[in-house]
Design a protein around this motif. Sequence first.
Motif, PDB file in Angstrom:
ATOM      1  N   TYR A  14     -38.054   2.578  32.043  1.00  0.00           N
ATOM      2  CA  TYR A  14     -37.002   3.564  31.827  1.00  0.00           C
ATOM      3  C   TYR A  14     -37.306   4.831  32.626  1.00  0.00           C
ATOM      4  O   TYR A  14     -38.392   5.405  32.503  1.00  0.00           O
ATOM      5  N   LYS A  15     -36.336   5.266  33.421  1.00  0.00           N
ATOM      6  CA  LYS A  15     -36.496   6.482  34.229  1.00  0.00           C
ATOM      7  C   LYS A  15     -35.509   7.528  33.731  1.00  0.00           C
ATOM      8  O   LYS A  15     -34.297   7.314  33.739  1.00  0.00           O
ATOM      9  N   LEU A  16     -36.041   8.664  33.317  1.00  0.00           N
ATOM     10  CA  LEU A  16     -35.238   9.741  32.766  1.00  0.00           C
ATOM     11  C   LEU A  16     -34.657  10.599  33.886  1.00  0.00           C
ATOM     12  O   LEU A  16     -35.395  11.107  34.736  1.00  0.00           O
ATOM     13  N   ASN A  17     -33.335  10.761  33.885  1.00  0.00           N
ATOM     14  CA  ASN A  17     -32.667  11.587  34.895  1.00  0.00           C
ATOM     15  C   ASN A  17     -32.682  13.052  34.447  1.00  0.00           C
ATOM     16  O   ASN A  17     -31.689  13.589  33.952  1.00  0.00           O
ATOM     17  N   THR A  27     -37.814  17.713  34.671  1.00  0.00           N
ATOM     18  CA  THR A  27     -38.602  18.050  33.487  1.00  0.00           C
ATOM     19  C   THR A  27     -39.180  19.466  33.545  1.00  0.00           C
ATOM     20  O   THR A  27     -39.310  20.124  32.517  1.00  0.00           O
ATOM     21  N   ALA A  59     -28.440  10.463  30.882  1.00  0.00           N
ATOM     22  CA  ALA A  59     -29.888  10.699  30.917  1.00  0.00           C
ATOM     23  C   ALA A  59     -30.631   9.467  31.417  1.00  0.00           C
ATOM     24  O   ALA A  59     -31.665   9.576  32.083  1.00  0.00           O
ATOM     25  N   PHE A  60     -30.090   8.279  31.110  1.00  0.00           N
ATOM     26  CA  PHE A  60     -30.645   7.026  31.616  1.00  0.00           C
ATOM     27  C   PHE A  60     -29.501   6.224  32.227  1.00  0.00           C
ATOM     28  O   PHE A  60     -28.531   5.895  31.544  1.00  0.00           O
ATOM     29  N   ALA A  67     -41.206   7.248  28.943  1.00  0.00           N
ATOM     30  CA  ALA A  67     -40.359   8.137  29.753  1.00  0.00           C
ATOM     31  C   ALA A  67     -40.412   9.581  29.275  1.00  0.00           C
ATOM     32  O   ALA A  67     -39.981  10.487  29.995  1.00  0.00           O
ATOM     33  N   PHE A  68     -40.941   9.805  28.079  1.00  0.00           N
ATOM     34  CA  PHE A  68     -40.974  11.155  27.514  1.00  0.00           C
ATOM     35  C   PHE A  68     -42.385  11.745  27.479  1.00  0.00           C
ATOM     36  O   PHE A  68     -42.608  12.757  26.808  1.00  0.00           O
ATOM     37  N   LEU A  83     -30.896   9.936  21.749  1.00  0.00           N
ATOM     38  CA  LEU A  83     -30.447   9.100  22.861  1.00  0.00           C
ATOM     39  C   LEU A  83     -29.480   8.045  22.342  1.00  0.00           C
ATOM     40  O   LEU A  83     -29.776   7.353  21.369  1.00  0.00           O
ATOM     41  N   MET A 141     -27.744  11.772  26.194  1.00  0.00           N
ATOM     42  CA  MET A 141     -28.794  12.269  25.305  1.00  0.00           C
ATOM     43  C   MET A 141     -28.540  13.725  24.935  1.00  0.00           C
ATOM     44  O   MET A 141     -27.986  14.498  25.721  1.00  0.00           O
ATOM     45  N   TYR A 193     -30.672  17.072  23.298  1.00  0.00           N
ATOM     46  CA  TYR A 193     -31.947  17.657  22.865  1.00  0.00           C
ATOM     47  C   TYR A 193     -31.665  18.783  21.883  1.00  0.00           C
ATOM     48  O   TYR A 193     -30.819  19.646  22.136  1.00  0.00           O
TER      49      TYR A 193
END
Length: 374
Positions: A2-5, A8, A26-27, A98-99, A133, A177, A179
Amino acid sequence: MYKLNLNTQDFLALHWQKTPLVIKNAFTDFIDPISADELAGLACEEEISSRVIITKNDGWDIIQGPIEDYDQFGDDNWQLLVQAVNHWFPDSVDLVEAFRFIPDWRFDDLMVSFATPGGGVGPHIDNYDVFLLQGEGTRRWKVGARGDYSPRGGDTHTALIDDFEPIIDVVLEKGDMLYIPPGYPHRGETITTALSYSIGYRAPSQQELMSGLADHLLDTNTGSQRFISENEPKMPASLSIAHQTGILALLQDLLAQPQHYQQMLGQLLSQNRFELDLCEPEQEYSAADLASALSEGARLVRIGGLKVISLEGDTQSRLFINGEEFELNIDQDELAHIANQMCLDNDKMLAFTDSVELKKFLLTMLNVGYYYLA
């Protein structure tokens, strides 16, 4: 994988523990790591924390797991919540990876929910950071501003509050997602049958820190110094300012000594709130067993949810794992590699087993079930 868009660094600078943020897509092409049936299966297990929340006209009913019969709930207005899915369902661990731009010691767990239309939790305030998510389906989320809110029904033992005026009102679709930092009221409502993922982060409270320090002092039989005064107040019933500050200075002195606070923090912050799915072998591994497995290309994999913590500037060469201290007089780069890697590859393992101390440590990890051979 999984790659988070998400940028960061910008997120940490602008939003982390400051302001809520909606992250659309986000993904990309997000694939649910678990199905509704698999989640329901986990909720049948006694050792896994789960609950069903039923939405009613006048509030919410909570049914604690294990849950085996879902027909009783009907087709709408309920949701299933399962805690620490990353401990019990290996396919979900990649999502947590991914986090990891947030430190491991903060990570609490991956909670997964299956919700029917109308299902949700009422307006509430959490004391931790959370990424919400969206998997399959759609959910509507509202977030309010920080402020003073009355607990629902005057019950101060619940996170539920009276309703709020939203500053965010958004429908999350697959891969989106939200936050939410601590202290922001929020509520979710399911539009279409949905799977959702809650990636939570928490820090210790003052109560937990004081309790951890007290446990450390008792375990190590330290902290026995008593207050000595230079002068006494004239009034026999008076506790003077000088005495108050002098007594509290004993605590400040303890907290200034790394040999006390480092061990306490390492043990406290490497513990989990939820039970781990330990992979204890039927028979203990020997050095010969380990050598044989490595010769066949085996890797050493950390079980889901296990926290391995190293302290920057530690006065000792050690790791803290699941509340335990492991002294390892090895190169600091090797120590950091073990702490940071979820999987120790075959080449690295072969190099590690050249060291008697590292080989003993790896065997301990296997035999207590913190790691497994793959």
